[in-house]
Design a protein around this motif. Structure first.
Motif, PDB file in Angstrom:
ATOM      1  N   GLU A  43       0.852  -1.185   0.000  1.00 32.11           N
ATOM      2  CA  GLU A  43       0.000   0.000   0.000  1.00 32.11           C
ATOM      3  C   GLU A  43       0.890   1.238   0.000  1.00 32.11           C
ATOM      4  O   GLU A  43       1.789   1.372   0.836  1.00 32.11           O
ATOM      5  N   ARG A  44       0.637   2.148  -0.948  1.00 32.38           N
ATOM      6  CA  ARG A  44       1.455   3.367  -1.040  1.00 32.38           C
ATOM      7  C   ARG A  44       1.356   4.140   0.265  1.00 32.38           C
ATOM      8  O   ARG A  44       0.275   4.507   0.706  1.00 32.38           O
ATOM      9  N   SER A  45       2.499   4.388   0.895  1.00 31.15           N
ATOM     10  CA  SER A  45       2.530   5.020   2.214  1.00 31.15           C
ATOM     11  C   SER A  45       3.477   6.211   2.224  1.00 31.15           C
ATOM     12  O   SER A  45       4.394   6.309   1.397  1.00 31.15           O
ATOM     13  N   LYS A  46       3.254   7.080   3.177  1.00 34.94           N
ATOM     14  CA  LYS A  46       4.167   8.187   3.447  1.00 34.94           C
ATOM     15  C   LYS A  46       4.992   7.768   4.657  1.00 34.94           C
ATOM     16  O   LYS A  46       4.474   7.663   5.769  1.00 34.94           O
ATOM     17  N   ILE A  47       6.267   7.519   4.428  1.00 36.93           N
ATOM     18  CA  ILE A  47       7.122   6.917   5.451  1.00 36.93           C
ATOM     19  C   ILE A  47       8.188   7.921   5.879  1.00 36.93           C
ATOM     20  O   ILE A  47       9.016   8.352   5.070  1.00 36.93           O
ATOM     21  N   TYR A  48       8.139   8.316   7.154  1.00 40.30           N
ATOM     22  CA  TYR A  48       9.189   9.161   7.714  1.00 40.30           C
ATOM     23  C   TYR A  48      10.290   8.246   8.267  1.00 40.30           C
ATOM     24  O   TYR A  48      10.002   7.202   8.870  1.00 40.30           O
ATOM     25  N   PHE A  49      11.541   8.645   8.075  1.00 41.46           N
ATOM     26  CA  PHE A  49      12.635   7.774   8.479  1.00 41.46           C
ATOM     27  C   PHE A  49      13.820   8.574   8.999  1.00 41.46           C
ATOM     28  O   PHE A  49      13.947   9.782   8.760  1.00 41.46           O
ATOM     29  N   LYS A  50      14.683   7.883   9.706  1.00 41.06           N
ATOM     30  CA  LYS A  50      16.011   8.386  10.051  1.00 41.06           C
ATOM     31  C   LYS A  50      17.006   7.327   9.597  1.00 41.06           C
ATOM     32  O   LYS A  50      16.848   6.136   9.882  1.00 41.06           O
ATOM     33  N   VAL A  51      18.050   7.739   8.883  1.00 40.82           N
ATOM     34  CA  VAL A  51      19.052   6.795   8.409  1.00 40.82           C
ATOM     35  C   VAL A  51      20.437   7.244   8.873  1.00 40.82           C
ATOM     36  O   VAL A  51      20.764   8.433   8.863  1.00 40.82           O
ATOM     37  N   THR A  52      21.231   6.298   9.338  1.00 38.29           N
ATOM     38  CA  THR A  52      22.608   6.553   9.752  1.00 38.29           C
ATOM     39  C   THR A  52      23.501   5.438   9.210  1.00 38.29           C
ATOM     40  O   THR A  52      23.035   4.335   8.921  1.00 38.29           O
ATOM     41  N   SER A  53      24.790   5.740   9.091  1.00 37.87           N
ATOM     42  CA  SER A  53      25.752   4.690   8.721  1.00 37.87           C
ATOM     43  C   SER A  53      25.963   3.771   9.915  1.00 37.87           C
ATOM     44  O   SER A  53      26.052   4.231  11.052  1.00 37.87           O
ATOM     45  N   SER A  54      26.044   2.490   9.659  1.00 33.55           N
ATOM     46  CA  SER A  54      26.285   1.519  10.728  1.00 33.55           C
ATOM     47  C   SER A  54      26.996   0.315  10.136  1.00 33.55           C
ATOM     48  O   SER A  54      26.358  -0.567   9.559  1.00 33.55           O
ATOM     49  N   PRO A  55      28.330   0.252  10.250  1.00 36.44           N
ATOM     50  CA  PRO A  55      29.087  -0.846   9.655  1.00 36.44           C
ATOM     51  C   PRO A  55      28.622  -2.223  10.127  1.00 36.44           C
ATOM     52  O   PRO A  55      28.713  -3.202   9.392  1.00 36.44           O
ATOM     53  N   ASN A  56      28.123  -2.282  11.367  1.00 34.92           N
ATOM     54  CA  ASN A  56      27.715  -3.582  11.905  1.00 34.92           C
ATOM     55  C   ASN A  56      26.277  -3.939  11.551  1.00 34.92           C
ATOM     56  O   ASN A  56      25.822  -5.035  11.846  1.00 34.92           O
ATOM     57  N   TRP A  57      25.541  -3.001  10.968  1.00 30.83           N
ATOM     58  CA  TRP A  57      24.186  -3.311  10.517  1.00 30.83           C
ATOM     59  C   TRP A  57      24.298  -4.077   9.212  1.00 30.83           C
ATOM     60  O   TRP A  57      25.182  -3.825   8.405  1.00 30.83           O
ATOM     61  N   ARG A  58      23.404  -5.011   9.001  1.00 31.99           N
ATOM     62  CA  ARG A  58      23.585  -5.956   7.888  1.00 31.99           C
ATOM     63  C   ARG A  58      23.665  -5.280   6.529  1.00 31.99           C
ATOM     64  O   ARG A  58      24.294  -5.796   5.598  1.00 31.99           O
ATOM     65  N   THR A  59      23.047  -4.109   6.361  1.00 36.21           N
ATOM     66  CA  THR A  59      23.091  -3.428   5.069  1.00 36.21           C
ATOM     67  C   THR A  59      24.100  -2.289   5.035  1.00 36.21           C
ATOM     68  O   THR A  59      24.296  -1.674   3.994  1.00 36.21           O
ATOM     69  N   GLY A  60      24.738  -2.006   6.179  1.00 41.76           N
ATOM     70  CA  GLY A  60      25.636  -0.855   6.264  1.00 41.76           C
ATOM     71  C   GLY A  60      24.905   0.426   6.564  1.00 41.76           C
ATOM     72  O   GLY A  60      25.507   1.435   6.909  1.00 41.76           O
ATOM     73  N   LEU A  61      23.570   0.413   6.416  1.00 39.40           N
ATOM     74  CA  LEU A  61      22.722   1.559   6.737  1.00 39.40           C
ATOM     75  C   LEU A  61      21.708   1.135   7.785  1.00 39.40           C
ATOM     76  O   LEU A  61      21.039   0.111   7.635  1.00 39.40           O
ATOM     77  N   LYS A  62      21.594   1.905   8.817  1.00 41.32           N
ATOM     78  CA  LYS A  62      20.573   1.646   9.831  1.00 41.32           C
ATOM     79  C   LYS A  62      19.413   2.609   9.586  1.00 41.32           C
ATOM     80  O   LYS A  62      19.583   3.824   9.665  1.00 41.32           O
ATOM     81  N   VAL A  63      18.248   2.060   9.273  1.00 42.06           N
ATOM     82  CA  VAL A  63      17.070   2.876   8.957  1.00 42.06           C
ATOM     83  C   VAL A  63      16.021   2.662  10.033  1.00 42.06           C
ATOM     84  O   VAL A  63      15.558   1.533  10.243  1.00 42.06           O
ATOM     85  N   ASN A  64      15.671   3.718  10.749  1.00 37.26           N
ATOM     86  CA  ASN A  64      14.592   3.688  11.730  1.00 37.26           C
ATOM     87  C   ASN A  64      13.357   4.344  11.133  1.00 37.26           C
ATOM     88  O   ASN A  64      13.440   5.491  10.653  1.00 37.26           O
ATOM     89  N   LEU A  65      12.230   3.655  11.151  1.00 39.72           N
ATOM     90  CA  LEU A  65      10.982   4.259  10.689  1.00 39.72           C
ATOM     91  C   LEU A  65      10.377   5.072  11.821  1.00 39.72           C
ATOM     92  O   LEU A  65      10.205   4.577  12.942  1.00 39.72           O
ATOM     93  N   LEU A  66      10.067   6.328  11.546  1.00 37.27           N
ATOM     94  CA  LEU A  66       9.508   7.238  12.539  1.00 37.27           C
ATOM     95  C   LEU A  66       7.995   7.359  12.414  1.00 37.27           C
ATOM     96  O   LEU A  66       7.323   7.732  13.370  1.00 37.27           O
TER      97      LEU A  66
END
Length: 519
Positions: free
Chosen positions: A474-497
């Motif tokens: 479903e098309r959504s409006k998603i607010y997020f915060k993204v930071t670099s995180s070498p230990n996160w599996r994708t290298g990017l840590k994305v928190n949905l707000l």
């Protein structure tokens, strides 16, 4: 280019003296302040800009550098490097420092001199330490103070208000890194604050604050002075020195590492990072009734120091992590809120991934909006993959085996309990790609699913499956915060707000606008 030059082309910082002609130096940046400005009363209607940084070229030697000039020059120079980068400086002015006065406001250095940069005569070049001298990299992990000269967090708490106002060294592990929070002062200036929770063998939670106060970004000169005093006479030079002392006293009144310390803190990995913070100010916080530490202009923070004392602390946090005695590093400081109305920048998944690649692992915390949809949402399988227990006092995830919170063990059993909370990973997709393993938790997850944890637990498996398909694609409006995180599996840590169904017209306009920008 600077990185192609041999070590013989540079003067060691320990060999600097004012009589050197056109010296060139090299070093790794171990500390840096933000840009500040004040009215230039010698040229009415204009401003002068400045920032300081500290470079190091050996285990025993480092020096402070001061930069002055036009806004364009100073801001461009400041933005060209960060703590941890290698810089070469051509033709700085070498000036004797007045240690007793200047070290009240700047990092204490073993050098008897400081370097001044001139826009017209000095050149600063930035390059990778790998391309210049790999030995410089090791200097990033050596504290600038005696590694045994520090207070444990327990010592600070035990001494209490007797340490209020003291400047001390601290060795501790990072428990959690808070969101940078913005505030508005009474004169409508925007400030920024970030709090980090530290811990060690003696104390489970201790706050250190990185603080940007706009009061020091623009320092007004006293109205009694009509212009910069001329330096043509010894009397006027003395007046100038007195005025500079007054300004530096104003700067010292506020914590002044600004965005630099906040950006550095955002790179720390909770329960994996250890810091040695030299010269932090200890205060008693009357509002919270606890001791705190604050980063100031003298502070230099060494991340993951290579010392015997730090290794003991590394072993401590590793053993506790393996035993499950510490809360999950996935969760940041509880109760940190973001004003979603202030988040207006719209991104595509592709744009975020490009930003991450361009940042070379140094992506600054980024808040934004994606018009997309949740493409993976495993809520109809095992409940244990969706829910985790949290402490009712501190809201951190508790030990799954004992169901107790180590950090609140000193709170009476009657006053603490645990509660179930959503804690899951989802994929977010738009027309340009997919962000995998985005973090959806706690109240944001409740708002997204449209049900509380007790209501969710009452659902049968087929009802949870139906709920999943109401949300998927479903098309959504998603607010997020993204930071670099070498230990996160994708290298990017994305928190949905926030994740709510998008207004079709708003989503279409955004989609068309992005496509137009690609043409």
């Amino acid at each position: 280019m600077a990185h192609s030059r041999s070590a013989r082309d540079f003067v060691a910082l320990s060999d600097l003296h004012p009589n050197l002609a056109r010296p060139n130096v090299i070093g790794v940046v171990i500390g840096k302040t933000d840009v500040r400005s004040f009215p230039d009363r010698k040229n009415i209607g204009t401003e002068r800009y400045t920032f300081n940084f500290t470079i190091r070229d050996s285990p025993t030697y480092f020096i402070n550098v001061q930069s002055w000039g036009r806004e364009e020059y100073i801001r461009s120079l400041s933005e060209s490097f960060r703590v941890g980068d290698c810089v070469t400086i051509e033709n700085p002015l070498i000036q004797s420092k007045e240690a007793e006065r200047e070290e009240k406001f700047n990092p204490v250095t073993p050098s008897g001199y400081k370097l001044l940069l001139s826009e017209n005569h000095s050149v600063v070049k930035t390059s990778s330490c790998y391309d210049t001298d790999t030995r410089l990299l090791a200097l990033l992990h050596l504290p600038v103070k005696d590694p045994q000269d520090y207070y444990s967090l327990g010592d600070i708490v035990a001494n209490g208000q007797s340490l209020h106002g003291r400047v001390l060294n601290v060795l501790a592990a990072v428990m959690a890194v808070g969101e940078p929070k913005y505030f508005i002062t009474s004169d409508k200036r925007k400030g920024q604050r970030c709090e980090v929770k530290l811990y060690d063998e003696t104390e489970r939670s201790f706050p250190i604050v990185c603080h940007k106060d706009p009061s020091v970004e623009h320092l007004a000169w006293g109205s009694e002075q009509s212009a910069w005093p001329s330096t043509n006479s010894s009397l006027n030079w003395a007046l100038l020195q007195l005025e500079m002392t007054r300004i530096k006293a104003e700067i010292q009144h506020f914590p002044s590492w600004d965005n630099e310390s906040i950006q550095l803190a955002q790179t720390w990995i909770p329960q994996e990072t250890v810091i040695f913070a030299s010269d932090v100010r200890i205060n008693f916080d009357k509002f919270r009734n606890c001791m705190t530490a604050t980063v100031i202009s003298k502070t230099i923070i060494t991340t993951n120091p290579e010392t015997a004392e730090a290794n003991v602390l590394f072993s401590f946090i590793k053993e506790n992590a393996q035993a499950g005695a510490l809360p999950s590093p996935v969760k940041e400081l509880p109760n940190e809120t973001i004003n979603l109305e202030a988040v207006v920048d719209v991104y595509t998944v592709e744009q975020l991934k490009e930003k991450a690649l361009q940042s070379d692992g140094k992506l600054e915390p980024l808040h934004g909006i994606i018009y997309g949809y949740i493409s993976t949402l495993d809520i109809d399988e095992s409940v244990s993959r969706v829910l985790r227990n949290r402490c009712s006092v501190c809201r951190f995830i508790v030990n799954e085996v004992s169901n107790t919170c180590t950090f609140c063990s000193d709170v009476s059993a009657e006053a603490r309990s645990t509660f179930a909370s959503f804690d899951m990973l989802v994929d977010v997709t738009d027309h340009t790609g997919t962000l995998r393993s985005c973090y959806l938790a706690d109240c944001v997850a409740e708002d997204t699913l449209g049900c509380t944890v007790p209501e969710f637990l009452m659902l049968e498996e087929d009802q949870r499956t139906a709920l999943k398909w109401q949300l998927l694609l479903e098309r959504s409006k998603i607010y997020f915060k993204v930071t670099s995180s070498p230990n996160w599996r994708t290298g990017l840590k994305v928190n949905l707000l926030s994740c709510k169904l998008a207004d079709p017209m708003e989503a279409s306009q955004s989609f068309l606008g992005r496509d137009w920008n690609y043409l």
